[in-house]
Design a protein around this motif. Structure first.
Motif, PDB file in Angstrom:
ATOM      1  N   TYR A 142      66.925  12.311  28.731  1.00 26.73           N
ATOM      2  CA  TYR A 142      66.506  13.608  28.178  1.00 26.73           C
ATOM      3  C   TYR A 142      66.861  13.674  26.695  1.00 26.73           C
ATOM      4  O   TYR A 142      66.055  14.131  25.866  1.00 26.73           O
ATOM      5  CB  TYR A 142      67.167  14.755  28.945  1.00 26.73           C
ATOM      6  N   TYR A 143      68.052  13.202  26.333  1.00 19.76           N
ATOM      7  CA  TYR A 143      68.451  13.206  24.921  1.00 19.76           C
ATOM      8  C   TYR A 143      67.564  12.292  24.076  1.00 19.76           C
ATOM      9  O   TYR A 143      67.497  12.446  22.860  1.00 19.76           O
ATOM     10  CB  TYR A 143      69.906  12.771  24.770  1.00 19.76           C
ATOM     11  N   GLN A 144      66.881  11.329  24.722  1.00 12.36           N
ATOM     12  CA  GLN A 144      65.984  10.419  24.011  1.00 12.36           C
ATOM     13  C   GLN A 144      64.558  10.965  23.892  1.00 12.36           C
ATOM     14  O   GLN A 144      63.686  10.317  23.317  1.00 12.36           O
ATOM     15  CB  GLN A 144      65.936   9.059  24.720  1.00 12.36           C
ATOM     16  N   ARG A 145      64.315  12.137  24.426  1.00  8.29           N
ATOM     17  CA  ARG A 145      62.959  12.678  24.401  1.00  8.29           C
ATOM     18  C   ARG A 145      62.486  12.909  22.972  1.00  8.29           C
ATOM     19  O   ARG A 145      63.227  13.384  22.116  1.00  8.29           O
ATOM     20  CB  ARG A 145      62.878  13.992  25.178  1.00  8.29           C
TER      21      ARG A 145
ATOM     22  N   ALA B 137      64.985   3.330  21.561  1.00  9.76           N
ATOM     23  CA  ALA B 137      66.307   2.724  21.422  1.00  9.76           C
ATOM     24  C   ALA B 137      67.114   3.512  20.396  1.00  9.76           C
ATOM     25  O   ALA B 137      67.098   4.737  20.397  1.00  9.76           O
ATOM     26  CB  ALA B 137      66.151   1.252  21.029  1.00  9.76           C
ATOM     27  N   GLY B 138      67.789   2.786  19.497  1.00  3.86           N
ATOM     28  CA  GLY B 138      68.532   3.447  18.441  1.00  3.86           C
ATOM     29  C   GLY B 138      67.629   3.926  17.324  1.00  3.86           C
ATOM     30  O   GLY B 138      68.058   4.633  16.425  1.00  3.86           O
ATOM     31  N   ASP B 139      66.359   3.526  17.375  1.00  5.86           N
ATOM     32  CA  ASP B 139      65.371   3.963  16.391  1.00  5.86           C
ATOM     33  C   ASP B 139      64.446   4.980  17.048  1.00  5.86           C
ATOM     34  O   ASP B 139      64.657   5.389  18.186  1.00  5.86           O
ATOM     35  CB  ASP B 139      64.588   2.766  15.856  1.00  5.86           C
ATOM     36  N   TYR B 140      63.397   5.399  16.341  1.00  6.32           N
ATOM     37  CA  TYR B 140      62.520   6.446  16.854  1.00  6.32           C
ATOM     38  C   TYR B 140      61.130   5.943  17.229  1.00  6.32           C
ATOM     39  O   TYR B 140      60.206   6.735  17.430  1.00  6.32           O
ATOM     40  CB  TYR B 140      62.425   7.587  15.832  1.00  6.32           C
TER      41      TYR B 140
ATOM     42  N   TYR C  89      73.599  -3.841  15.417  1.00  2.29           N
ATOM     43  CA  TYR C  89      72.472  -3.484  16.280  1.00  2.29           C
ATOM     44  C   TYR C  89      72.210  -4.527  17.359  1.00  2.29           C
ATOM     45  O   TYR C  89      71.615  -4.230  18.387  1.00  2.29           O
ATOM     46  CB  TYR C  89      71.203  -3.214  15.461  1.00  2.29           C
ATOM     47  N   SER C  90      72.672  -5.771  17.157  1.00  6.48           N
ATOM     48  CA  SER C  90      72.405  -6.788  18.174  1.00  6.48           C
ATOM     49  C   SER C  90      73.400  -6.734  19.328  1.00  6.48           C
ATOM     50  O   SER C  90      73.156  -7.339  20.375  1.00  6.48           O
ATOM     51  CB  SER C  90      72.389  -8.186  17.550  1.00  6.48           C
ATOM     52  N   SER C  91      74.512  -6.025  19.180  1.00  8.36           N
ATOM     53  CA  SER C  91      75.445  -5.896  20.303  1.00  8.36           C
ATOM     54  C   SER C  91      75.679  -4.451  20.704  1.00  8.36           C
ATOM     55  O   SER C  91      76.110  -4.196  21.831  1.00  8.36           O
ATOM     56  CB  SER C  91      76.792  -6.556  19.977  1.00  8.36           C
ATOM     57  N   ASN C  92      75.395  -3.482  19.816  1.00 10.20           N
ATOM     58  CA  ASN C  92      75.823  -2.110  20.095  1.00 10.20           C
ATOM     59  C   ASN C  92      74.699  -1.087  20.010  1.00 10.20           C
ATOM     60  O   ASN C  92      74.946   0.102  19.932  1.00 10.20           O
ATOM     61  CB  ASN C  92      76.948  -1.707  19.132  1.00 10.20           C
ATOM     62  N   GLU C  93      73.438  -1.574  20.036  1.00 13.85           N
ATOM     63  CA  GLU C  93      72.319  -0.638  20.121  1.00 13.85           C
ATOM     64  C   GLU C  93      72.148  -0.191  21.563  1.00 13.85           C
ATOM     65  O   GLU C  93      72.743  -0.749  22.491  1.00 13.85           O
ATOM     66  CB  GLU C  93      71.023  -1.277  19.599  1.00 13.85           C
ATOM     67  N   VAL C  94      71.328   0.822  21.769  1.00  6.25           N
ATOM     68  CA  VAL C  94      71.006   1.322  23.106  1.00  6.25           C
ATOM     69  C   VAL C  94      69.510   1.171  23.317  1.00  6.25           C
ATOM     70  O   VAL C  94      68.758   0.940  22.379  1.00  6.25           O
ATOM     71  CB  VAL C  94      71.425   2.799  23.257  1.00  6.25           C
ATOM     72  N   ALA C  95      69.062   1.304  24.564  1.00  9.94           N
ATOM     73  CA  ALA C  95      67.624   1.250  24.857  1.00  9.94           C
ATOM     74  C   ALA C  95      67.381   1.924  26.199  1.00  9.94           C
ATOM     75  O   ALA C  95      68.195   1.806  27.118  1.00  9.94           O
ATOM     76  CB  ALA C  95      67.122  -0.200  24.898  1.00  9.94           C
ATOM     77  N   THR C  96      66.258   2.615  26.313  1.00  6.40           N
ATOM     78  CA  THR C  96      65.971   3.329  27.558  1.00  6.40           C
ATOM     79  C   THR C  96      65.888   2.380  28.741  1.00  6.40           C
ATOM     80  O   THR C  96      66.305   2.714  29.853  1.00  6.40           O
ATOM     81  CB  THR C  96      64.661   4.127  27.453  1.00  6.40           C
ATOM     82  N   TYR C  97      65.337   1.188  28.530  1.00  4.57           N
ATOM     83  CA  TYR C  97      65.150   0.264  29.652  1.00  4.57           C
ATOM     84  C   TYR C  97      66.432  -0.478  30.004  1.00  4.57           C
ATOM     85  O   TYR C  97      66.496  -1.130  31.058  1.00  4.57           O
ATOM     86  CB  TYR C  97      63.996  -0.717  29.365  1.00  4.57           C
TER      87      TYR C  97
END
Length: 577
Positions: free
Chosen positions: A145-148, A190-193, A554-562
């Motif tokens: 939801y926060y990623q919407r 992910a961490g981007d838009y 970003y290669s170890s500490n990014e996030v992603a919906t999947y």
């Protein structure tokens, strides 16, 4: 295609100094407070920092070789169990030598820690029921939801993470600048838009499978705008993502646009509603169209009783996408143009995506033509469950279809191969020092997705052939996520004593809130060291130690919906029993 390769092609973002104010060490002082024991916290005694279920195996891992350990009740400081450790295992992935503190016989609900004389104490953990994991699972669903995108996150639902609506303007079709399209909605990937069809389809599929196999784990409401509509909130989240995907389908041809992004990544401090760069819709691709066909066919089945109108809309869109695939048999590859540097999610083949689409359409419609296509085009190599290889989703769909609609010989071939791979995962975990079904070569970009997807494979294997080894090995993946790893690190924001404080996630960096958005699974160790921070701080480390809690890594500490969605499947199993 390689199932373990999860990175998007992307350049380094603008770097910022490490935010020490967000927690220099990430350590919780609570671990040593309120007890009668003054032992020092040890980074070498590793536990699931959230806890263990009453009847499950309960194992702490100790770096080094120690012969005895105690389990101490946090409130009283009294030892409730004293035992010898077992094993002396050299772990190849971390370079550690470890032993095991097995306290499975302790079944009293409460808060505890592990004590080793001369070494110190572990973080506190609880022994309890499935609610231990349901709270984490709910947080991971709420994180979506926060990623919407495309709507304001109201403080009624988002609390201190609220922000104004974002990316609501029409986007230009790349290569046809005269055409503008409404593609608002969906999830920030992910961490981007950026919003990308290929990984969004995987996210939606994971969530629907989690609901399908473990519906009892999704009975609670998560305080989202749709919570009162009598549809499980996890499916409301799926619908939000799919409603955007439906906008990405070309109404004339049925093909599906690959992504919508700006040309470049915004600054790391940019909040969603301040990112006003021009949005571009990138051309149709085979992979986006096939993944779309698969996941909308799946939705037509899952939503049939909850939202018949949406179910029918998804069915029509899926059939239209399949028609595009039949008309455009040659592979239409997507590659970023030279003036676009946002995530590519490229692929060299659409074979696995088309097989998945055929399997889902067979299950949704029963039409023999999809069975014929699947039998002729599906092999049993890989069983990928990530965006670059979706063959595992195809297998799951086929194996759980109406038996009268599928070829029994083909199904038996797939089942046999699936169970063989599950047995391989069990064997790998039995040899691994951290009891994890991971080879040292799998600590790549998004390694935590590999961990979760291996667990999904094992849990599906358990559905096919009831085997406690499968579920035990899957459970070890959850223990790994929540701190029982060489880093003594919980990889999920908001949970654990040593929790992630500086994810590569623009809203968490730019919102001025001390704690990052909760419930986000970060990518985890990446032995390729694919950003400047990793290269400067982690060079020479063993694969499983190639992680740093730094917003610029970003290669170890990014996030992603999947990554979240794969973990949600596993946590839904843990909270369902």
């Amino acid at each position: 295609m390689t199932a373990s390769c999860t990175s998007k092609t992307k350049p380094a973002d603008s770097t910022l100094p490490t935010n020490a104010g967000a927690g220099e060490t990430g350590l919780s002082s609570a671990a040593g407070n309120g007890t009668a024991n003054s032992e020092e916290l040890s980074e070498n005694i590793l536990v699931n920092q959230v806890g263990y279920k009453i009847d499950d195996k309960k194992i702490a891992i100790i770096k080094g070789f120690d012969k005895k350990f105690k389990v101490i009740e946090t409130a009283t400081g009294k030892a409730v169990l004293s035992k010898d450790t077992t094993g002396k295992v050299n772990d190849e992935s971390s370079g550690d030598t470890v032993s095991y503190a097995d306290f499975s016989e302790l079944k009293t609900v409460g808060s505890y820690y592990i004590s080793v004389e001369g070494l110190g104490k572990s973080y506190d953990f609880k022994i309890g029921d499935g609610n231990l994991f349901s709270k984490v699972n709910e947080a991971m669903v709420k994180a979506l939801y926060y990623q919407r995108c495309g709507m304001a996150l109201d403080s009624k639902y988002a609390g201190e993470y609220a922000h104004a609506s974002c990316h609501t303007g029409r986007a230009r079709l790349y290569g046809n600048e005269e055409t503008e399209i409404d593609v608002s909605g969906g999830w920030h990937d992910a961490g981007d838009y950026g919003r990308y069809v290929v990984p969004a389809a995987v996210t939606a599929a994971d969530l629907m499978l989690a609901y399908e196999f473990y519906p009892q784990s999704f009975e609670n409401k998560y305080n989202i705008p749709e919570s009162t509509n009598n549809i499980p909130d996890i499916l409301d989240e799926v619908k939000y993502g799919l409603t955007w995907m439906l906008k990405m389908q070309d109404k004339q041809t049925g093909g599906v646009y690959h992504k919508v992004t700006s040309r470049n990544f915004p600054d790391l401090t940019a909040m969603p509603d301040t990112d006003v760069d021009e949005l571009l819709v990138m051309p149709v691709s085979t992979t986006a169209t096939a993944d779309f066909a698969a996941v909308t066919a799946m939705a037509s089945r899952i939503f049939k009783d909850f939202d018949p109108s949406f179910s029918q809309q998804c069915r029509i869109a899926s059939l239209k996408a399949w028609n595009w695939l039949e008309t455009n048999k040659d592979f239409v590859q997507y590659k970023n143009p030279q003036d676009v540097t946002s995530g590519e999610y490229g692929d060299s083949s659409g074979k696995d995506e088309k097989a998945w689409a055929a399997a889902e359409l067979l299950r949704a419609t029963g039409d023999k033509k999809y069975n014929d296509y699947f039998k002729a085009n599906y092999g049993t190599e890989g069983f990928g469950l990530g965006w670059q290889n979706v063959s595992g989703f195809a297998a799951i769909s086929y194996l759980f279809s109406d038996q009268s609609a599928i070829d029994s010989k083909k199904a038996e071939e797939i089942k046999k191969a699936w169970l063989e791979k599950a047995d391989m995962f069990v064997s790998t975990a039995e040899k691994d020092g951290y009891l994890l079904a991971m080879h040292k070569m799998e600590y790549t970009w998004g390694s935590n997705m590999n961990v979760a997807n291996h667990a999904i494979h094992l849990l599906i294997a358990d559905k096919l052939s009831n085997n406690e080894k499968y579920t035990e090995t899957a459970a070890n993946c959850v223990h790994y996520f929540l701190g029982r790893n060489t880093m003594n690190q919980s990889y999920i924001t908001g949970y654990g004593s040593k929790k992630v404080m500086q994810p590569h996630h623009r809203p968490s960096v730019g919102d001025g809130v001390a704690e990052p958005v909760p419930g986000l699974l970060v990518g985890g160790p990446d032995s390729a060291l694919e950003d400047d921070v990793s290269r400067s701080k982690l060079s020479g480390k063993a694969p499983a130690q190639c992680y740093i809690d730094d917003m610029n890594s970003y290669s170890s500490n990014e996030v992603a919906t999947y990554w979240n969605s794969a973990a949600i499947f596993v946590f839904s199993f843990m909270s369902s029993r």
